[in-house]
Scaffold this motif. Structure first.
Motif, PDB file in Angstrom:
ATOM      1  N   LEU A 459      35.645  19.518  29.382  1.00 15.78           N
ATOM      2  CA  LEU A 459      34.796  20.223  30.452  1.00 15.78           C
ATOM      3  C   LEU A 459      35.261  20.495  31.714  1.00 15.78           C
ATOM      4  N   LEU A 460      35.701  19.614  32.357  1.00 17.56           N
ATOM      5  CA  LEU A 460      35.948  19.822  33.836  1.00 17.56           C
ATOM      6  C   LEU A 460      37.098  20.537  33.800  1.00 17.56           C
ATOM      7  N   ARG A 461      38.391  19.990  33.366  1.00 19.15           N
ATOM      8  CA  ARG A 461      39.531  20.444  33.476  1.00 19.15           C
ATOM      9  C   ARG A 461      39.649  22.055  33.009  1.00 19.15           C
ATOM     10  N   PRO A 462      39.223  22.260  32.046  1.00 15.87           N
ATOM     11  CA  PRO A 462      39.161  23.841  31.645  1.00 15.87           C
ATOM     12  C   PRO A 462      38.432  24.531  32.675  1.00 15.87           C
ATOM     13  N   HIS A 463      37.390  23.928  33.478  1.00 12.01           N
ATOM     14  CA  HIS A 463      36.538  24.997  34.321  1.00 12.01           C
ATOM     15  C   HIS A 463      37.237  25.047  35.482  1.00 12.01           C
ATOM     16  N   LEU A 464      37.791  24.042  35.759  1.00  5.98           N
ATOM     17  CA  LEU A 464      38.524  23.950  37.190  1.00  5.98           C
ATOM     18  C   LEU A 464      39.792  25.088  37.111  1.00  5.98           C
ATOM     19  N   THR A 465      40.587  25.043  35.946  1.00  2.55           N
ATOM     20  CA  THR A 465      41.799  26.011  35.630  1.00  2.55           C
ATOM     21  C   THR A 465      41.349  27.398  34.961  1.00  2.55           C
ATOM     22  N   SER A 466      40.099  27.621  35.189  1.00  2.00           N
ATOM     23  CA  SER A 466      39.594  29.062  34.686  1.00  2.00           C
ATOM     24  C   SER A 466      40.012  29.946  35.582  1.00  2.00           C
ATOM     25  N   THR A 468      37.997  32.233  36.640  1.00  2.72           N
ATOM     26  CA  THR A 468      36.647  32.372  37.688  1.00  2.72           C
ATOM     27  C   THR A 468      36.539  31.547  39.069  1.00  2.72           C
ATOM     28  N   ILE A 469      37.246  30.535  38.824  1.00  2.00           N
ATOM     29  CA  ILE A 469      37.151  29.487  39.986  1.00  2.00           C
ATOM     30  C   ILE A 469      38.464  28.858  40.583  1.00  2.00           C
ATOM     31  N   ARG A 470      39.692  28.928  39.625  1.00  2.00           N
ATOM     32  CA  ARG A 470      40.765  28.197  40.101  1.00  2.00           C
ATOM     33  C   ARG A 470      41.325  28.552  41.513  1.00  2.00           C
ATOM     34  N   ASP A 471      41.094  29.900  41.868  1.00  2.00           N
ATOM     35  CA  ASP A 471      41.578  30.020  43.437  1.00  2.00           C
ATOM     36  C   ASP A 471      40.714  29.570  44.446  1.00  2.00           C
ATOM     37  N   GLN A 472      39.656  29.307  43.959  1.00  2.00           N
ATOM     38  CA  GLN A 472      38.656  28.571  45.098  1.00  2.00           C
ATOM     39  C   GLN A 472      38.511  27.059  45.032  1.00  2.00           C
ATOM     40  N   VAL A 473      39.510  26.316  44.287  1.00  8.79           N
ATOM     41  CA  VAL A 473      39.345  24.834  44.413  1.00  8.79           C
ATOM     42  C   VAL A 473      40.725  24.456  44.140  1.00  8.79           C
ATOM     43  N   SER A 474      41.122  23.349  44.772  1.00  8.56           N
ATOM     44  CA  SER A 474      42.060  22.271  44.241  1.00  8.56           C
ATOM     45  C   SER A 474      41.638  20.895  43.775  1.00  8.56           C
ATOM     46  N   TYR A 475      42.478  20.416  42.864  1.00  8.05           N
ATOM     47  CA  TYR A 475      42.128  19.150  42.467  1.00  8.05           C
ATOM     48  C   TYR A 475      43.172  18.216  42.179  1.00  8.05           C
ATOM     49  N   TYR A 476      42.955  16.829  42.240  1.00 10.25           N
ATOM     50  CA  TYR A 476      43.946  15.989  41.758  1.00 10.25           C
ATOM     51  C   TYR A 476      42.972  14.939  40.936  1.00 10.25           C
ATOM     52  N   ALA A 477      43.787  14.574  39.858  1.00  9.26           N
ATOM     53  CA  ALA A 477      43.349  13.834  38.960  1.00  9.26           C
ATOM     54  C   ALA A 477      44.196  12.670  38.299  1.00  9.26           C
ATOM     55  N   ASP A 568      27.484  25.506  50.022  1.00  7.78           N
ATOM     56  CA  ASP A 568      26.930  25.043  48.833  1.00  7.78           C
ATOM     57  C   ASP A 568      27.721  25.416  47.500  1.00  7.78           C
ATOM     58  N   TRP A 569      28.645  26.272  47.675  1.00  8.40           N
ATOM     59  CA  TRP A 569      29.323  26.833  46.662  1.00  8.40           C
ATOM     60  C   TRP A 569      30.054  25.702  45.661  1.00  8.40           C
ATOM     61  N   LEU A 570      30.589  24.843  46.174  1.00  8.34           N
ATOM     62  CA  LEU A 570      31.235  23.904  45.201  1.00  8.34           C
ATOM     63  C   LEU A 570      30.430  22.875  44.580  1.00  8.34           C
ATOM     64  N   TRP A 571      29.164  22.480  45.207  1.00 10.41           N
ATOM     65  CA  TRP A 571      28.142  21.702  44.535  1.00 10.41           C
ATOM     66  C   TRP A 571      27.339  22.528  43.417  1.00 10.41           C
ATOM     67  N   ALA A 572      27.057  23.831  43.839  1.00 10.20           N
ATOM     68  CA  ALA A 572      26.344  24.692  42.771  1.00 10.20           C
ATOM     69  C   ALA A 572      27.400  24.885  41.651  1.00 10.20           C
ATOM     70  N   ALA A 573      28.695  25.154  41.716  1.00 15.45           N
ATOM     71  CA  ALA A 573      29.421  25.065  40.533  1.00 15.45           C
ATOM     72  C   ALA A 573      29.611  24.173  39.812  1.00 15.45           C
ATOM     73  N   LEU A 574      29.571  22.786  40.115  1.00 14.77           N
ATOM     74  CA  LEU A 574      29.454  21.518  39.430  1.00 14.77           C
ATOM     75  C   LEU A 574      28.452  21.407  38.810  1.00 14.77           C
ATOM     76  N   ARG A 575      27.348  21.583  39.472  1.00 18.48           N
ATOM     77  CA  ARG A 575      25.892  21.452  38.975  1.00 18.48           C
ATOM     78  C   ARG A 575      25.798  22.417  37.814  1.00 18.48           C
ATOM     79  N   GLU A 576      26.168  23.472  37.935  1.00 18.75           N
ATOM     80  CA  GLU A 576      26.037  24.585  36.773  1.00 18.75           C
ATOM     81  C   GLU A 576      26.715  24.123  35.571  1.00 18.75           C
ATOM     82  N   LEU A 577      27.975  23.689  35.760  1.00 15.13           N
ATOM     83  CA  LEU A 577      28.859  23.088  34.644  1.00 15.13           C
ATOM     84  C   LEU A 577      28.173  21.950  33.969  1.00 15.13           C
ATOM     85  N   ALA A 578      27.753  21.000  34.637  1.00 15.54           N
ATOM     86  CA  ALA A 578      27.055  20.017  34.111  1.00 15.54           C
ATOM     87  C   ALA A 578      25.660  20.329  33.283  1.00 15.54           C
TER      88      ALA A 578
END
Length: 586
Positions: A459-466, A468-477, A568-578
């Motif tokens: 769920l989360l990894r495919p979304h973060l690397t898509s 539509t969103i990958r240029d607006q976020v960075s992540y560490y896992a 609120d963009w980041l929070w909206a993106a995560l809420r929409e995904l969930a």
């Protein structure tokens, strides 16, 4: 501690010409702390460490004296306000400790170094009581006062609490109104420490008067104190005088092995979480502490020792600003204070085992853990979780509380650190402000949380690397196996998530997220699952927590959209995904 370990350390010290040894008990024997009463009444040994040879500091003092005679000059710890092992000592007083301190001196201790204090009257009473003690053992022994320079208001509060050190009302009243302004706090702290030093200097001393500074690898404040109190001699002391502490005799070097088997963490090959390895790295020993849902601005980091700076700056002049904004694990990995723990605890958990069981229970389901997180986010008990080191939530949490609750309740994504976006608010803002007045502060939103491995991969990894969103976020896992993944192609990439602009100063980067600090925190964060499991008496709960540890991924997601109206963009993106996943019935 095993005798062999002590022997090797002492022999190496002797070979290198090191003659001053501070003999401390250190951590209590862990097998005693974690020897559990199982459900059938039997004792269960969960850790095989052997502490039989050296349980107390006096054991070490006696052993060094017996084996090495007078070669080593041995120091031991003393506590002007009393020694406390527990979080809430019942009878903490130096009178209670005196019989043990007498035994350490009679066993061969040559000098005393005290725990830090801010109540100078408590120290002078303590020193006078030792000098006048009927045993006579303290009449001429050097007593070195321990002093903790004040770097940051929250650091002061936290370390004082951990060490059970009293902060005089006058000092609290001075610092409380300026607690958000680190520079002002440091200056007032310098004045307070200088006043303590001058009062101690006024007390007649047996021999030269010295001081021990707990620097936490942050040297600038210490330098100011030394200068203001004239503690650095204007002329060098002759080495043959009684004032000199320098031994110019040759140091033997033969036989010293200059090789090392240490492998820097950054040299380890990164592993994709989607293909977990079967081997495991050894656990790291340093504590890297964080606080649940606190602001990462300097004035509000409760446990900070790792300041930050512009990552592109490498000149010595600018590197000297590393300790301007101490910020816990959210700092610059190149700082000499990187990752230094401000902890006096035997483990990385914020509570001792008995209180941990009372506060967190013995969970056997995700529902139990989720209820702890949601209650904590709402400001209800427990006030601390295994991953929070401050018993109070940051006011910033209230701004994004609904978003955090949504992720926690809907998906069992257990959030442990976060901050909202801030776009140019005044540095005196009551919630987000930090640094000098007449400045402006900025923040990128980020959130860090545990989530099931299946949710990460599916769920989360495919979304973060898509796209539509990958240029607006960075992540560490990261995963406890050592598997690690990031959106960054460069391991040296550094993300400034809190910075400020102040009059007459360069841009100050107060908080950052980067690979090396995240990896080290991963070791600590997953280690706390195991520490929590060891606190549980029920075998089922211990097994469940260890299973959760293996089935979770720790993820830090940084949103690069922070401008006014877009926070609120980041929070909206995560809420929409969930929410979308829930609607699909999965």
């Amino acid at each position: 501690m095993r005798r062999q370990v002590v022997d090797e350390a002492l022999e190496e010290a002797k070979m290198m010409g090191i003659r001053n040894i501070l003999a401390l008990r250190g951590d209590p024997p862990r097998e005693e702390e974690y020897r559990l009463d199982t459900e059938d009444g039997q004792k269960e040994e969960e850790i095989g460490e052997n502490n039989d040879d050296f349980v107390w500091a006096i054991d070490l003092v006696r052993y060094i004296r017996r084996k090495y005679g007078d070669f080593f000059c041995i120091g031991v710890a003393a506590y002007p306000e009393g020694h406390a092992d527990e979080s809430h000592p019942v009878d903490q007083s130096y009178q209670q400790d005196l019989p043990f301190l007498i035994q350490k001196v009679e066993a061969g201790a040559d000098f005393l170094v005290t725990q830090f204090f801010f109540d100078v009257n408590a120290y002078t009473r303590f020193e006078r009581a030792l000098r006048e003690h009927e045993s006579g053992v303290f009449r001429r022994i050097p007593i070195v006062p321990g002093l903790l320079p004040i770097q940051n208001y929250q650091i002061l509060k936290r370390t004082a609490k951990l060490a059970h050190c009293r902060i005089p009302p006058g000092l609290s009243e001075t610092l409380e109104p300026i607690k958000a302004d680190d520079e002002n706090v440091k200056q007032k702290g310098i004045e307070a420490l200088c006043e303590i030093i001058r009062k101690i200097q006024a007390v007649e001393s047996e021999g030269p008067r010295g001081f021990h500074f707990y620097t936490l690898n942050l040297e600038k404040v210490v330098g100011s104190i030394l200068e203001d109190c004239n503690l650095i001699p204007s002329e060098p002391i002759a080495p043959d005088t009684d004032e000199s502490a320098i031994d110019d005799s040759p140091v033997p070097t033969q036989g010293i092995d200059s090789t090392s088997n240490h492998v820097p963490y950054g040299d380890l090959q990164s592993l994709k979480i989607s293909g977990l390895p079967t081997s495991r790295r050894p656990s790291m020993t340093d504590n890297h502490l964080t606080t649940t849902h606190r602001s990462s601005s300097p004035s509000q980091m409760p446990n900070g020792t790792r300041p930050s700076t512009n990552p592109s700056v490498t000149t010595p002049l600018r590197e000297a600003t590393w300790d301007d904004y101490p910020n816990g694990r959210f700092g610059d990995a190149r700082s000499p204070a990187f990752g230094t723990p401000v902890s006096y605890s035997f483990s990385s958990l914020p509570l001792p085992p008995a209180r941990a069981r009372s506060a967190w229970g013995e969970p056997t389901s995700p529902k139990h853990i989720t209820s702890l997180f949601t209650s904590h986010l709402r400001g209800l008990p427990p006030s601390q979780l295994p991953w929070s080191d401050d018993p109070t939530l940051s006011p910033e949490t209230e701004i994004i509380r609904d978003h955090l609750l949504f992720l926690t309740e809907r998906k069992n994504w257990w959030t442990v650190a976060s901050q909202p976006a801030v776009d140019g608010l005044p540095s005196t803002h009551p919630i987000h402000g930090w640094g000098p007045a007449k400045g402006f502060v900025f923040q990128k939103p980020f959130v860090e949380f545990f989530l099931p491995l299946s949710d990460w991969n599916g769920l989360l990894r495919p979304h973060l690397t898509s796209a539509t969103i990958r240029d607006q976020v960075s992540y560490y896992a990261g995963h406890p196996s050592g598997a690690f993944e990031t959106s960054e192609g460069n391991p040296e990439a550094v993300h400034a998530v809190t910075w400020g602009s102040f009059l007459g100063k360069e841009i100050a980067t107060a908080t950052m997220v980067e690979e090396v600090s995240f990896k080290q925190w991963c070791e600590e964060a997953f280690g706390r699952w195991e520490e929590w499991a060891r606190c549980c008496r029920q075998r089922e709960a211990r097994g469940y927590l260890r299973k959760q540890r293996e089935e979770c991924v720790l993820v830090n997601v940084i949103g690069h959209v922070y401008r006014e109206g877009e926070g609120d963009w980041l929070w909206a993106a995560l809420r929409e995904l969930a929410a979308k996943e829930i609607e699909n019935g999965t």
